[in-house]
Design an enzyme around this catalytic site. Sequence first.
Site, mmCIF file in Angstrom:
data_model
loop_
_atom_site.group_PDB
_atom_site.id
_atom_site.type_symbol
_atom_site.label_atom_id
_atom_site.label_comp_id
_atom_site.label_asym_id
_atom_site.label_seq_id
_atom_site.Cartn_x
_atom_site.Cartn_y
_atom_site.Cartn_z
ATOM 1 N N LYS A 1 7.809 14.987 53.820
ATOM 2 C CA LYS A 1 9.068 15.032 54.554
ATOM 3 C C LYS A 1 9.196 16.288 55.422
ATOM 4 C CE LYS A 1 11.818 16.948 50.711
ATOM 5 N NZ LYS A 1 12.238 18.210 51.334
ATOM 6 N N THR A 2 8.651 17.424 54.952
ATOM 7 C CA THR A 2 8.730 18.652 55.749
ATOM 8 C C THR A 2 7.958 18.485 57.053
ATOM 9 O OG1 THR A 2 8.901 19.968 53.725
ATOM 10 C CG2 THR A 2 8.340 21.138 55.744
ATOM 11 N N ASP B 1 18.058 18.250 55.345
ATOM 12 C CA ASP B 1 17.067 18.043 54.286
ATOM 13 C C ASP B 1 17.773 18.003 52.929
ATOM 14 O OD1 ASP B 1 14.624 17.726 53.062
ATOM 15 O OD2 ASP B 1 14.018 19.823 53.261
ATOM 16 N N GLU B 2 17.143 17.371 51.936
ATOM 17 C CA GLU B 2 17.669 17.298 50.566
ATOM 18 C C GLU B 2 19.111 16.786 50.560
ATOM 19 O OE1 GLU B 2 15.578 17.553 48.345
ATOM 20 O OE2 GLU B 2 14.126 19.141 48.722
ATOM 21 N N GLN C 1 15.725 12.243 42.987
ATOM 22 C CA GLN C 1 15.556 13.678 42.745
ATOM 23 C C GLN C 1 16.891 14.425 42.819
ATOM 24 O OE1 GLN C 1 11.846 15.614 44.265
ATOM 25 N NE2 GLN C 1 11.623 13.733 45.465
ATOM 26 N N ARG D 1 5.718 16.925 40.081
ATOM 27 C CA ARG D 1 5.198 18.221 40.548
ATOM 28 C C ARG D 1 3.674 18.248 40.415
ATOM 29 N NH1 ARG D 1 8.281 18.657 43.702
ATOM 30 N NH2 ARG D 1 8.978 16.632 42.942
#
Length: 654
Positions: free
Chosen positions: A39-40, A223-224, A254, A609
Amino acid sequence: MLTTALENPLLQGLNDSQKRAVLETEGRNLVLAGAGSGKTKVLTTRIAYLLEQGVDPWRILAITFTNKSAKEMKERVNNIDSRAFKAWIGTFHSVCNRILSTNLHHLGLEMFTLMDDSDQKAMIKTAAVQLGIEVDKQAVFSLLGQISSWKNDAITPGEAQSQTQGKRDKADAANVYQLYEDLKAVHNYFDFDDLLLKTVNLFKSNPELLGKYQNLFRYILVDEFQDTNKVQFELIEMLSQKHGNIFLVGDADQSIYSFRSAKIENILNYQRLHPDTKVILLQENYRSTQKIVNASNSLVSHNKMRLEREAFSVGTTGDDIHVFRFNDASREADFVARLIVNIRKTSKCDWKDFAVLYRMNFQSKHLELALRDENIPYKIVGTTSFYDRKEIKDIVSYIRASHNLADDYAIEKTINVPKRAIGEATVNKVRLFAQERKIPMFVALQNIDEVAAQSKINKGTVTKIKGYVSIMQELYQAGLEEEFSAAKFLRILLKKTDFMKQFDRDKEEDEARIENVTHLRDYARHWDAQEKDINTLAQFVSEISLDGEAEEDEDDFVTLTSVHSAKGLEWPETFVIGLEDDVFPHYRSKGNPADMEEERRLMYVAMTRAGKRLYLTHSAFKYEYGSQKPIRQKPSPFLDEIPGDYKTVMVQTA
């Protein structure tokens, strides 16, 4: 036209879904981005693409949740297109701080000082004591959390008082909230929640100003998005109203910050609120093996509050997830340490390729001992940050006080640094004088002769206080220079206060402190070199407060961290320890389906992770405080929600 766009070199290396996310520049877009889905890269490429299409950089607003991710986004976009440094890229807090700094007069204010965590706790305690409410450290923490929760939900002190009538503890908290806000106003203090809340209120009371920023921000990226609270969501809605070009990236699976007032409903209900929203799915996981991705999908599928999205891995099948059971936490820690050593030898990887995650911070205790026994270097995420080191906190307090002489907390922290033999008893007398007259402490210090006559302060101490007052007045004037330079101001501050004379270069611990001050001076020079709308001491104070933790030197160590702190990070070899029922999931989540779902999302974050291998561990017994006999523990129910096809379970008896 689309074919030409798809051939754009910017899009090289993107999959079809990522390309669509970059090219859908107009209208409302909700991107559901799974863990490890790039996504970044999508966000940075989209900003670069907008610039390439002729969009002025200052018309792009990109909001992230952490300073680290904002810095990473700036650097990555700048590497693609140097014009990006003029785009608005930052956290919610830094963006709001920038808006407030240039429009403070609309709120009837000339200045404000951003409080840090210790200032807030001190003021909460002061308010509680003045109201006759007994508080200890834990009670202050709880009050602060409740007040922050009210502010994140846009609930005023008056509304909180109305809602809590007849509920003693909550009513006490509401009364503390009201007095806390009153005390802050006397000293021109803002807390971090104020940056968002006051920006929203500023726009509500000034439609023309809101219109200016609505027109300015033609493209908004967030974002997020799943972590936004009510006030953040309202701010996004207000700013995107005119152009409607908003790009929201998030993953409902998340969403793990409800304790910080995050509203998962913001992402779950967005399409219902805006039916014209286009949904783009980023489902390819580039981080984890197929077994880790499939196992984490199976786990989180037990949740009902989610948006359907089935992630899949583009990597290898990978090893089974290893589940280990131990007799107790000590044996669990010893085994993990030895296994890390063995894997490092056989796989020829670095210490930094390993991380050990846990639900609660106390769970690191046994592990630290075991890692030391094996001579394994490690670092606990969340340990003392650069700005929490005493010498840096002292300098920042001087900077704050120089900007706002009504900043009592900064005045108290600096009055005897370096040591001036102005004792706590004297400070208490000055504080009491100021409180009785409802004036800032610095005004009382300016009238120290009157204070001394009333409170019996000796002449030698009065002389030292007058010297301190003179220094602060000089620093205040230095901060008003038209051509403000942070580096020059810091140089004046260190000289006027004789700050460095307190250190002995022959002592190792003082050598480290001197190095930290040098690091801060480098930061000031870097700040001066940046292009900014405002170049004042006020802006420097705000940014140094918002910067949080300075970057640490890269090193080779095993990372120990809570799962909450691990979000957004990744490691090839990942351990999740202490997977017992009532620990993970936490016992407070039992009986509340929404809380249990958040715990499951937290477990999903922990599992995703891992890149190459995932190890899950738990122990059968534990000792409770004062107990002579071990108590049996049940394994986490989340372990049963991972299908047998993806895991290997082993019992370790030694």
